[in-house]
Design an enzyme around this catalytic site. Structure first.
Site, PDB file in Angstrom:
ATOM      1  N   GLN A  85    -168.768   2.168 -16.564  1.00 13.23           N
ATOM      2  CA  GLN A  85    -167.309   2.310 -16.561  1.00 13.23           C
ATOM      3  C   GLN A  85    -166.606   1.261 -15.703  1.00 13.23           C
ATOM      4  O   GLN A  85    -165.419   1.015 -15.887  1.00 13.23           O
ATOM      5  CB  GLN A  85    -166.933   3.720 -16.089  1.00 13.23           C
ATOM      6  CG  GLN A  85    -167.404   4.795 -17.057  1.00 13.23           C
ATOM      7  CD  GLN A  85    -166.987   6.187 -16.644  1.00 13.23           C
ATOM      8  OE1 GLN A  85    -167.666   6.828 -15.857  1.00 13.23           O
ATOM      9  NE2 GLN A  85    -165.870   6.670 -17.160  1.00 13.23           N
ATOM     10  N   HIS A 141    -170.070  -2.666 -29.422  1.00 15.10           N
ATOM     11  CA  HIS A 141    -170.129  -3.951 -30.135  1.00 15.10           C
ATOM     12  C   HIS A 141    -170.353  -3.777 -31.638  1.00 15.10           C
ATOM     13  O   HIS A 141    -169.846  -4.552 -32.435  1.00 15.10           O
ATOM     14  CB  HIS A 141    -171.240  -4.835 -29.551  1.00 15.10           C
ATOM     15  CG  HIS A 141    -170.976  -5.238 -28.127  1.00 15.10           C
ATOM     16  ND1 HIS A 141    -171.951  -5.694 -27.272  1.00 15.10           N
ATOM     17  CD2 HIS A 141    -169.830  -5.228 -27.395  1.00 15.10           C
ATOM     18  CE1 HIS A 141    -171.420  -5.950 -26.087  1.00 15.10           C
ATOM     19  NE2 HIS A 141    -170.131  -5.677 -26.142  1.00 15.10           N
ATOM     20  N   ASP A 143    -167.355  -4.533 -21.473  1.00 10.51           N
ATOM     21  CA  ASP A 143    -167.930  -5.863 -21.229  1.00 10.51           C
ATOM     22  C   ASP A 143    -167.493  -6.414 -19.868  1.00 10.51           C
ATOM     23  O   ASP A 143    -168.271  -7.056 -19.169  1.00 10.51           O
ATOM     24  CB  ASP A 143    -167.484  -6.859 -22.316  1.00 10.51           C
ATOM     25  CG  ASP A 143    -168.171  -6.604 -23.643  1.00 10.51           C
ATOM     26  OD1 ASP A 143    -168.928  -5.611 -23.742  1.00 10.51           O
ATOM     27  OD2 ASP A 143    -167.947  -7.393 -24.596  1.00 10.51           O
ATOM     28  N   ARG A 171    -169.988   7.642  -4.432  1.00 10.07           N
ATOM     29  CA  ARG A 171    -170.961   7.917  -5.493  1.00 10.07           C
ATOM     30  C   ARG A 171    -170.805   6.850  -6.574  1.00 10.07           C
ATOM     31  O   ARG A 171    -169.712   6.658  -7.106  1.00 10.07           O
ATOM     32  CB  ARG A 171    -170.700   9.316  -6.074  1.00 10.07           C
ATOM     33  CG  ARG A 171    -171.529   9.604  -7.301  1.00 10.07           C
ATOM     34  CD  ARG A 171    -171.276  10.991  -7.884  1.00 10.07           C
ATOM     35  NE  ARG A 171    -172.003  11.107  -9.121  1.00 10.07           N
ATOM     36  CZ  ARG A 171    -171.481  11.473 -10.301  1.00 10.07           C
ATOM     37  NH1 ARG A 171    -170.216  11.800 -10.401  1.00 10.07           N
ATOM     38  NH2 ARG A 171    -172.229  11.518 -11.371  1.00 10.07           N
ATOM     39  N   HIS A 216    -176.223   7.600 -15.483  1.00  8.59           N
ATOM     40  CA  HIS A 216    -174.876   8.032 -15.890  1.00  8.59           C
ATOM     41  C   HIS A 216    -174.602   7.458 -17.286  1.00  8.59           C
ATOM     42  O   HIS A 216    -173.771   6.576 -17.470  1.00  8.59           O
ATOM     43  CB  HIS A 216    -173.837   7.585 -14.865  1.00  8.59           C
ATOM     44  CG  HIS A 216    -172.532   8.322 -14.932  1.00  8.59           C
ATOM     45  ND1 HIS A 216    -171.953   8.926 -13.836  1.00  8.59           N
ATOM     46  CD2 HIS A 216    -171.670   8.551 -15.960  1.00  8.59           C
ATOM     47  CE1 HIS A 216    -170.797   9.480 -14.181  1.00  8.59           C
ATOM     48  NE2 HIS A 216    -170.598   9.256 -15.479  1.00  8.59           N
ATOM     49  N   ASN A 247    -176.297  12.579 -14.618  1.00  6.42           N
ATOM     50  CA  ASN A 247    -174.910  13.029 -14.654  1.00  6.42           C
ATOM     51  C   ASN A 247    -174.646  13.767 -15.961  1.00  6.42           C
ATOM     52  O   ASN A 247    -174.760  13.176 -17.039  1.00  6.42           O
ATOM     53  CB  ASN A 247    -173.949  11.841 -14.578  1.00  6.42           C
ATOM     54  CG  ASN A 247    -172.503  12.297 -14.631  1.00  6.42           C
ATOM     55  OD1 ASN A 247    -172.025  12.935 -13.698  1.00  6.42           O
ATOM     56  ND2 ASN A 247    -171.809  12.048 -15.738  1.00  6.42           N
ATOM     57  N   GLU A 248    -174.336  15.048 -15.854  1.00 10.08           N
ATOM     58  CA  GLU A 248    -173.873  15.851 -16.987  1.00 10.08           C
ATOM     59  C   GLU A 248    -174.798  15.811 -18.198  1.00 10.08           C
ATOM     60  O   GLU A 248    -174.496  15.178 -19.221  1.00 10.08           O
ATOM     61  CB  GLU A 248    -172.471  15.412 -17.414  1.00 10.08           C
ATOM     62  CG  GLU A 248    -171.428  15.609 -16.341  1.00 10.08           C
ATOM     63  CD  GLU A 248    -170.029  15.298 -16.830  1.00 10.08           C
ATOM     64  OE1 GLU A 248    -169.856  14.897 -17.988  1.00 10.08           O
ATOM     65  OE2 GLU A 248    -169.098  15.463 -16.033  1.00 10.08           O
ATOM     66  N   ASN A 296    -169.377  18.563 -11.740  1.00  7.16           N
ATOM     67  CA  ASN A 296    -168.165  17.853 -12.146  1.00  7.16           C
ATOM     68  C   ASN A 296    -167.245  18.870 -12.802  1.00  7.16           C
ATOM     69  O   ASN A 296    -167.670  19.595 -13.708  1.00  7.16           O
ATOM     70  CB  ASN A 296    -168.488  16.763 -13.161  1.00  7.16           C
ATOM     71  CG  ASN A 296    -169.417  15.702 -12.586  1.00  7.16           C
ATOM     72  OD1 ASN A 296    -169.621  15.632 -11.378  1.00  7.16           O
ATOM     73  ND2 ASN A 296    -169.974  14.876 -13.453  1.00  7.16           N
ATOM     74  N   TYR A 319    -163.261  19.642 -14.410  1.00  6.74           N
ATOM     75  CA  TYR A 319    -161.934  19.163 -14.803  1.00  6.74           C
ATOM     76  C   TYR A 319    -161.065  20.305 -15.321  1.00  6.74           C
ATOM     77  O   TYR A 319    -160.060  20.656 -14.729  1.00  6.74           O
ATOM     78  CB  TYR A 319    -162.055  18.058 -15.874  1.00  6.74           C
ATOM     79  CG  TYR A 319    -162.666  16.802 -15.289  1.00  6.74           C
ATOM     80  CD1 TYR A 319    -161.878  15.841 -14.669  1.00  6.74           C
ATOM     81  CD2 TYR A 319    -164.047  16.619 -15.288  1.00  6.74           C
ATOM     82  CE1 TYR A 319    -162.436  14.715 -14.081  1.00  6.74           C
ATOM     83  CE2 TYR A 319    -164.620  15.491 -14.695  1.00  6.74           C
ATOM     84  CZ  TYR A 319    -163.801  14.549 -14.102  1.00  6.74           C
ATOM     85  OH  TYR A 319    -164.354  13.446 -13.513  1.00  6.74           O
ATOM     86  N   GLU A 340    -167.397  15.363  -9.063  1.00  3.67           N
ATOM     87  CA  GLU A 340    -166.263  14.748  -9.778  1.00  3.67           C
ATOM     88  C   GLU A 340    -165.162  15.780  -9.915  1.00  3.67           C
ATOM     89  O   GLU A 340    -165.435  16.943 -10.251  1.00  3.67           O
ATOM     90  CB  GLU A 340    -166.631  14.328 -11.210  1.00  3.67           C
ATOM     91  CG  GLU A 340    -167.446  13.087 -11.326  1.00  3.67           C
ATOM     92  CD  GLU A 340    -167.736  12.712 -12.783  1.00  3.67           C
ATOM     93  OE1 GLU A 340    -166.966  13.109 -13.691  1.00  3.67           O
ATOM     94  OE2 GLU A 340    -168.749  12.033 -12.992  1.00  3.67           O
TER      95      GLU A 340
HETATM   96  C1  LIG Z   1    -163.519  11.735 -16.619  1.00  5.51           C
HETATM   97  C2  LIG Z   1    -164.979  11.833 -16.302  1.00  5.51           C
HETATM   98  O1  LIG Z   1    -165.575  12.776 -17.185  1.00  5.51           O
HETATM   99  C3  LIG Z   1    -166.920  13.054 -16.942  1.00  5.51           C
HETATM  100  O2  LIG Z   1    -167.389  13.702 -18.085  1.00  5.51           O
HETATM  101  C4  LIG Z   1    -166.803  14.833 -18.586  1.00  5.51           C
HETATM  102  C5  LIG Z   1    -166.670  14.932 -19.937  1.00  5.51           C
HETATM  103  C6  LIG Z   1    -166.175  16.078 -20.514  1.00  5.51           C
HETATM  104  C7  LIG Z   1    -165.803  17.134 -19.729  1.00  5.51           C
HETATM  105  N1  LIG Z   1    -165.295  18.316 -20.330  1.00  5.51           N
HETATM  106  O3  LIG Z   1    -165.021  19.285 -19.594  1.00  5.51           O
HETATM  107  O4  LIG Z   1    -165.130  18.350 -21.516  1.00  5.51           O
HETATM  108  C8  LIG Z   1    -165.921  17.036 -18.355  1.00  5.51           C
HETATM  109  C9  LIG Z   1    -166.426  15.860 -17.784  1.00  5.51           C
HETATM  110  C10 LIG Z   1    -167.828  11.835 -16.704  1.00  5.51           C
HETATM  111  O5  LIG Z   1    -168.946  12.206 -15.959  1.00  5.51           O
HETATM  112  C11 LIG Z   1    -167.153  10.696 -15.998  1.00  5.51           C
HETATM  113  O6  LIG Z   1    -167.890   9.526 -16.220  1.00  5.51           O
HETATM  114  C12 LIG Z   1    -165.714  10.505 -16.407  1.00  5.51           C
HETATM  115  O7  LIG Z   1    -165.642   9.964 -17.655  1.00  5.51           O
END
Ligand SMILES: C[C@H]1O[C@@H](Oc2ccc([N+](=O)[O-])cc2)[C@H](O)[C@@H](O)[C@H]1O
Length: 504
Positions: free
Chosen positions: A39, A59, A72, A97, A142, A186-187, A328, A330, A398
């Site tokens: 990222q 790509h 890129d 991290r 990741h 990660n996830e 993580n 959200y 996260e």
């Molecule tokens: C913004 C960050 O999101 C993390 O990944 C996710 C993707 C989807 C969900 N969801 O609840 O649907 C939560 C987290 C990711 O680890 C990080 O790289 C970022 O992109």
């Protein structure tokens, strides 16, 4: 006291300001920010780096990405890492991290050829962090699998456990003298969604098969790396190693017993599938999920369950292989099986549990379609984890808010303030949370959304060849929270000029 709480909860913006403003984060609690290699780094083919599945996807199939962009160059952190560390010092974080790129270290994925330039890059980054007393936390994987390994099946191939162990050995051997905080994956749910949907690279879309097979192989890969660290490196290096899950907050749609059970079932299918094998008492995949996938598979005419099993030996090998619960978080939603519609792919995990979710229109919508602001969501998901695995040590690895461009990001400011109040609520209840890492240090390549969604405390100008970074209002607010170890809802930055405080 009670009246004040009631008054405060009646005023959405107040969120406990009157009563709770003086609550402090304990001394052991660490603050930081996070990023991930693909990222931010760019330099996708520089200095010997090999191709990974995101290079390949962006790509060969650019229209899969909302704005047809790619990583890129991204934030060009491969060349700008000193500026990144300057930003960490400006913020005053104690943990950073970041992830290491498998194909920058092993261009073909396999350990027979190590790219020394990749090792040098991470050594420089780690040394620069330590120079300023910022603890590095390395995510070993990741999402950026070397393309060569994907051509051999990636996470569908059981050999991934050996490939990952070999890669992890190099990471521990090379960086473990200075890095004391590792996360293997990660996830896993998002990694495996790349095998069970079109939602992530490698977009294999083997729904209801690929994701389950990936889950099994990934857990064995994680356990191998954990045992490797535990047996061969921990005795001399003395660090910790864990696993990072995505957990959203869920509440039952109604008070019915069925809806309460729906929360359990949804947890099993979305994260318990990865965490019960590690943290539950008996190990293995969650019981009701196993039963439901077996029943659905039989009804669909398959001779055995699409969810592959573990042997007793494998269960024991995976059990207990994490020193902390990295999470993580959200978004959140209400869940109920009454909300199920057959619009899910058949077969698929959500079809297997016949589940639906609901987020009311009143909840603030972020720039990401999947992400609405559920009130108290941080407190809710921390309670969910603690109820499932009482007393487990949790690091929020996260948490953050997505917006479009703009420096005065009031939505993000409010999100961070209420999220951190949620952490304080959890701490008050004795939940064992030890840290909080904001996502993200700066805007970056947001996977399928490209650069259309911004999560940064710092805005990045992607039209500028220098990728200039500018602090948003939220950077000043988060800095103040870390400095005072309190959430002050009245604090306003005096100016938008960022400086490094003494000691950083
Ligand atoms: C913004 C960050 O999101 C993390 O990944 C996710 C993707 C989807 C969900 N969801 O609840 O649907 C939560 C987290 C990711 O680890 C990080 O790289 C970022 O992109």
């Amino acid at each position: 006291m009670k009246l004040a709480v009631l008054l405060c909860s009646a005023l959405a913006v107040c969120h406990g300001a009157e009563v709770k403003q003086s609550r402090k984060f304990p001394n052991y609690f660490v603050f930081g920010v996070g990023t991930a290699a693909y990222q931010i780094e760019g330099a996708w083919n520089e200095d010997g780096k090999g191709e990974n599945i995101w290079d390949y996807l962006t790509h060969t199939n650019p229209s899969a990405i909302v704005d047809q962009s790619n990583g890129d160059i991204a934030c060009d952190s491969y060349h700008n890492y000193k500026r990144d560390i300057e930003m960490l010092r400006e913020l005053g974080v104690s943990v950073y991290r970041f992830s290491v790129s498998w194909s920058r270290i092993l261009p073909e994925g396999l350990s027979y050829y190590i790219n020394e330039a990749g090792i040098t890059y991470y050594n420089n980054l780690i040394d620069e962090l330590l120079k300023y007393n910022i603890q590095p936390m390395i995510t070993i994987y990741h999402w950026d699998l070397p393309q060569r390994l994907q051509e051999l099946g990636g996470f569908m191939n059981p050999l991934i456990a050996d490939w990952f162990e070999d890669y992890a050995r190099i990471v521990f051997k090379t960086f473990g003298d200075r890095v004391k905080f590792f996360a293997t994956f990660n996830e896993p749910s998002e990694i495996c969604s790349g095998y069970g949907s079109l939602g992530k690279a490698p977009m294999l879309n083997e729904t209801g098969f690929g994701d389950y097979l990936c889950a099994r192989n990934l857990l064995l890969a994680h356990a191998k790396a954990y045992h490797l660290y535990n047996d061969e490196f921990r005795p001399t290096q003395g660090g910790v190693i864990g696993f990072i899950l995505a957990v959203s907050s869920t509440e039952p749609l109604t008070d019915s017993e069925e809806d309460k059970f729906a929360v359990e079932l949804y947890s099993q299918a979305t994260w318990g599938i990865y965490t019960d094998p590690i943290y539950s008492k008996e190990g293995g995949f969650p019981k009701e999920l196993v039963e439901r996938v077996a029943a659905k598979s039989a009804a669909q005419g398959y001779s055995r369950s699409r969810l592959p099993d573990f042997s007793e030996e494998e269960k024991a090998f995976i059990l207990g292989t994490s020193d902390f619960f990295g999470v993580n978080h959200y978004s959140g939603s209400y869940v109920s099986q009454t909300l199920y519609t057959s619009q899910h792919a058949i077969p698929s995990a959500l079809d297997d549990i016949e589940m639906g979710t609901y987020a009311p229109d009143e909840w603030l919508q972020s720039a990401s379609s999947w992400f609405q602001l559920m009130p108290n969501s941080v407190h809710i998901f921390l309670k969910l984890i603690n109820a499932r695995y009482p007393g487990v040590r949790i690091y929020i690895t996260e948490n953050g808010w997505s917006s479009r461009e703009g420096i005065v990001d009031e939505d993000r400011v409010n999100y961070y303030r209420s999220a951190l109040e949620g952490v304080l609520d959890a701490l008050d209840e004795g939940i064992n949370v030890h840290g909080y890492l904001a996502w993200s240090l700066m805007d970056n390549f947001e996977w399928m959304a490209g650069y259309s969604e911004r999560f940064g405390l710092y805005e990045v100008d992607f039209n500028d060849p220098n990728r200039t970074r500018t602090p948003r209002k939220s950077a000043f607010i988060y800095k103040n929270i870390m400095k005072t170890r309190m959430v002050d809802h009245d604090y306003e930055p005096e100016s938008y000029v960022m400086t490094i405080d003494e000691g950083h």
